[in-house]
Design a protein around this motif. Structure first.
Motif, short mmCIF file in Angstrom:
data_model
loop_
_atom_site.label_atom_id
_atom_site.label_comp_id
_atom_site.label_asym_id
_atom_site.label_seq_id
_atom_site.Cartn_x
_atom_site.Cartn_y
_atom_site.Cartn_z
N GLY A 36 29.96 40.88 48.14
CA GLY A 36 31.12 40.62 48.99
C GLY A 36 31.96 39.42 48.59
O GLY A 36 32.57 38.78 49.45
N VAL A 37 32.02 39.09 47.29
CA VAL A 37 32.91 38.02 46.84
C VAL A 37 34.31 38.62 46.64
O VAL A 37 34.45 39.69 46.06
CB VAL A 37 32.41 37.41 45.50
CG1 VAL A 37 33.45 36.47 44.89
CG2 VAL A 37 31.10 36.66 45.72
N ALA A 38 35.33 37.92 47.17
CA ALA A 38 36.71 38.41 47.04
C ALA A 38 37.11 38.47 45.57
O ALA A 38 36.82 37.57 44.80
CB ALA A 38 37.67 37.49 47.79
N MET A 39 37.75 39.59 45.19
CA MET A 39 38.13 39.74 43.78
C MET A 39 39.55 40.26 43.67
O MET A 39 39.93 41.18 44.38
CB MET A 39 37.16 40.70 43.08
CG MET A 39 37.47 40.89 41.61
SD MET A 39 35.99 41.34 40.65
CE MET A 39 35.51 42.86 41.44
N VAL A 40 40.36 39.64 42.80
CA VAL A 40 41.69 40.17 42.52
C VAL A 40 41.71 40.60 41.06
O VAL A 40 41.17 39.94 40.19
CB VAL A 40 42.84 39.17 42.81
CG1 VAL A 40 42.86 38.79 44.28
CG2 VAL A 40 42.73 37.94 41.94
N GLU A 41 42.36 41.78 40.83
CA GLU A 41 42.41 42.33 39.48
C GLU A 41 43.83 42.19 38.95
O GLU A 41 44.78 42.55 39.62
CB GLU A 41 41.97 43.80 39.52
CG GLU A 41 41.83 44.40 38.15
CD GLU A 41 41.26 45.83 38.21
OE1 GLU A 41 40.29 46.05 38.97
OE2 GLU A 41 41.79 46.69 37.50
N ILE A 42 43.94 41.64 37.74
CA ILE A 42 45.26 41.37 37.17
C ILE A 42 45.32 41.97 35.77
O ILE A 42 44.37 41.83 35.00
CB ILE A 42 45.46 39.83 37.01
CG1 ILE A 42 45.22 39.09 38.33
CG2 ILE A 42 46.82 39.51 36.41
CD1 ILE A 42 46.32 39.17 39.32
N GLN A 43 46.44 42.63 35.45
CA GLN A 43 46.64 43.07 34.07
C GLN A 43 46.97 41.82 33.25
O GLN A 43 47.99 41.20 33.45
CB GLN A 43 47.76 44.12 33.98
CG GLN A 43 47.41 45.44 34.63
CD GLN A 43 46.10 46.05 34.10
OE1 GLN A 43 45.88 46.09 32.89
NE2 GLN A 43 45.24 46.49 35.00
N GLY A 44 46.09 41.49 32.31
CA GLY A 44 46.20 40.21 31.60
C GLY A 44 46.94 40.29 30.29
O GLY A 44 46.92 39.35 29.51
N ALA A 45 47.58 41.41 30.01
CA ALA A 45 48.35 41.51 28.76
C ALA A 45 49.71 42.08 29.05
O ALA A 45 49.94 42.70 30.09
CB ALA A 45 47.62 42.39 27.76
N GLY A 46 50.67 41.86 28.16
CA GLY A 46 51.98 42.49 28.29
C GLY A 46 52.96 41.69 29.11
O GLY A 46 54.11 42.08 29.28
N ALA A 47 52.54 40.57 29.67
CA ALA A 47 53.47 39.70 30.41
C ALA A 47 53.29 38.28 29.89
O ALA A 47 52.27 37.92 29.32
CB ALA A 47 53.18 39.76 31.90
N ALA A 48 54.32 37.45 30.11
CA ALA A 48 54.25 36.05 29.69
C ALA A 48 53.21 35.32 30.54
O ALA A 48 52.98 35.70 31.69
CB ALA A 48 55.61 35.39 29.84
N PRO A 49 52.56 34.28 29.97
CA PRO A 49 51.55 33.54 30.74
C PRO A 49 52.03 33.09 32.12
O PRO A 49 51.29 33.19 33.10
CB PRO A 49 51.24 32.34 29.84
CG PRO A 49 51.52 32.82 28.46
CD PRO A 49 52.68 33.79 28.59
N GLY A 50 53.30 32.63 32.21
CA GLY A 50 53.83 32.16 33.49
C GLY A 50 53.87 33.28 34.53
O GLY A 50 53.54 33.06 35.70
N ALA A 51 54.25 34.49 34.09
CA ALA A 51 54.33 35.63 35.00
C ALA A 51 52.93 36.04 35.46
O ALA A 51 52.73 36.43 36.63
CB ALA A 51 55.02 36.80 34.31
N ILE A 52 51.95 35.94 34.56
CA ILE A 52 50.58 36.28 34.94
C ILE A 52 50.05 35.26 35.95
O ILE A 52 49.42 35.62 36.94
CB ILE A 52 49.68 36.37 33.68
CG1 ILE A 52 50.12 37.58 32.85
CG2 ILE A 52 48.21 36.49 34.07
CD1 ILE A 52 49.46 37.70 31.51
N THR A 53 50.35 33.98 35.71
CA THR A 53 49.95 32.94 36.68
C THR A 53 50.52 33.25 38.06
O THR A 53 49.82 33.17 39.07
CB THR A 53 50.45 31.56 36.22
OG1 THR A 53 49.97 31.31 34.90
CG2 THR A 53 49.97 30.46 37.15
N GLU A 54 51.81 33.63 38.08
CA GLU A 54 52.46 33.95 39.35
C GLU A 54 51.77 35.11 40.06
O GLU A 54 51.52 35.05 41.26
CB GLU A 54 53.92 34.32 39.12
CG GLU A 54 54.89 33.25 39.52
CD GLU A 54 56.32 33.61 39.15
OE1 GLU A 54 56.76 34.71 39.53
OE2 GLU A 54 56.95 32.80 38.45
#
Ligand SMILES: [Zn+2]
Length: 188
Positions: free
Chosen positions: A156-174
């Protein structure tokens, strides 16, 4: 943290260095101890990010105990990146042996090929960025780390899934901050 100990050239550092050269994981007990010590430092009081940890079920279980004991409610950020993209990205990485600046053939190349922008030193490939070492690390990831996704879900640990490729680092951080905020987390 591991690199910091390697630079100190103490016995822990030498043990770590040998294992990293071979693309192997540093022992769970050692990493767990380093993390436990580190998160007790005053700069971790208001929260902290662990990058590349935990990598094994044992580490995840120890971290969970530490978190429970300290009243910390952790979130997991799962960055999804295709393995071939990772290999291309990491094997294109070069480091300045003088000032430590990292360059990437794909995302931030030096102004002159193979030369540090800041001090003109000849860039080198870090030992653990060689393709064979990267492939070995990815195999270890599949065997030892991927099972953590199921573990975090189960406990039950909260998890968020992010596509980590194809976007600039700043956009991924956002998008990481947005998704964490949506799951009720405070992000500073
Ligand atoms: Zn440099």
């Amino acid at each position: 943290m591991l690199r910091h100990h390697i630079e100190l050239q103490n016995s822990i550092g030498r043990d770590i260095e040998g294992r990293m050269r071979a693309g192997r994981l540093v022992s769970d007990d050692l990493v767990n101890r380093l993390v436990e010590e580190r998160i007790q430092q005053p700069d971790c009081r208001d929260g902290f990010i662990l990058d590349g940890y935990p990598r094994t079920l044992n580490q995840a279980a120890v971290l969970r105990d530490l978190a429970v004991a300290r009243g910390i409610d952790p979130s997991v950020v799962y960055l999804v990146v295709d393995h071939d993209k990772l290999v291309a990205r990491l094997s294109g990485r070069r480091q300045c042996p003088v000032c430590g600046t990292l360059y990437s053939r794909l995302t931030n190349p030096p102004k002159a090929p193979g030369v540090c922008d800041l001090d003109g030193a000849t860039l080198v490939t870090r030992e653990d960025d060689r393709e064979s070492v990267i492939r070995e690390r990815l195999e270890q990831y599949e065997l030892q780390t991927r099972p953590l996704l199921e573990y975090f879900q189960r406990v039950g640990v909260a998890m968020v899934e992010i596509q980590g490729a194809g976007a600039a680092p700043g956009a991924i951080t956002e998008s990481i901050c947005e998704k964490l905020a949506l799951s009720g987390r405070t992000v500073k």
